[in-house]
Design an enzyme around this catalytic site. Structure first.
Site, PDB file in Angstrom:
ATOM      1  N   THR A   1      21.019 -50.557  64.180  1.00 14.44           N
ATOM      2  CA  THR A   1      20.968 -52.018  64.260  1.00 14.44           C
ATOM      3  C   THR A   1      22.042 -52.547  65.213  1.00 14.44           C
ATOM      4  OG1 THR A   1      22.562 -52.415  62.481  1.00 14.44           O
ATOM      5  CG2 THR A   1      20.259 -52.055  61.824  1.00 14.44           C
ATOM      6  N   HIS A   5      24.519 -54.220  64.401  1.00 10.71           N
ATOM      7  CA  HIS A   5      25.801 -54.307  63.701  1.00 10.71           C
ATOM      8  C   HIS A   5      26.893 -53.568  64.482  1.00 10.71           C
ATOM      9  CE1 HIS A   5      28.483 -54.925  60.352  1.00 10.71           C
ATOM     10  NE2 HIS A   5      28.704 -53.624  60.257  1.00 10.71           N
TER      11      HIS A   5
END
Length: 179
Positions: free
Chosen positions: A88, A90
């Site tokens: 992701t 992130h």
């Protein structure tokens, strides 16, 4: 290119032992342990002392350093951790925000060595953390030590940036200018 080397500055010398705080996120414990070993060895080689605290992740490292700066008496800080790319976005957030926060603290005058690894996989992290290989923990400690040496060279006076109201004009002894 393979085979190229880079210059590593010799450690600074200190009349008074520097005191550093190592802030580490042990999210990847094996990587963190190697980073920590490298940082501790470098600080001790320079005759410094250190304390170590752990925080949950890389995003908490700058906050812990900011708290320590306000509430303690360290000469410098070593930020250690590892962020490995996942599936992701992130990864980008953690890398960018932790780095940006450390940079902002540094621009405020804190002496910080950034040893937060940002890598694609565990193998890259292991090579960078290995004290017998890239020793990025030792490199981060050395960076903090060099910044401490600069701060001591130039004095640790609490200088304000920009204009301040307590500047007296040349020739005025009472603070009131007639110019």
């Amino acid at each position: 290119m393979a085979g190229q080397s880079h210059y590593i500055m010799p450690l600074p010398e200190f009349d008074e032992a520097p005191k550093l705080l190592i802030v580490i996120s042990p999210y990847y414990k094996d990587i963190a342990d190697n980073l920590l070993a490298g940082a501790r060895a470098e600080i001790e080689k320079a005759g410094g002392t250190h304390e170590t605290i752990e925080v949950p992740g890389a995003l908490e490292i700058p906050t812990a350093i900011g708290i320590a700066e306000r509430m303690s008496n360290f000469d410098g800080y070593v930020a250690l951790g590892c962020v490995i790319r996942g599936e992701t976005t992130h990864y980008e957030t953690v890398c960018n925000d932790s780095s940006r926060a450390l940079q902002l603290l540094g621009l405020q005058g804190l002496c910080i060595g950034n040893g937060i690894l940002t890598v694609e996989n565990h193998e890259q992290a292991a090579v960078r953390a290995d004290t017998a290989d890239q020793n990025k923990g030792g490199g981060a400690a050395a960076a903090a030590l060099h910044l401490i040496a600069l701060a001591r060279k130039w004095g640790r006076a609490e200088k304000k940036v920009g204009f301040t109201s307590d500047i007296l004009l040349a020739g005025s002894t009472d603070g009131n200018s007639t110019a």
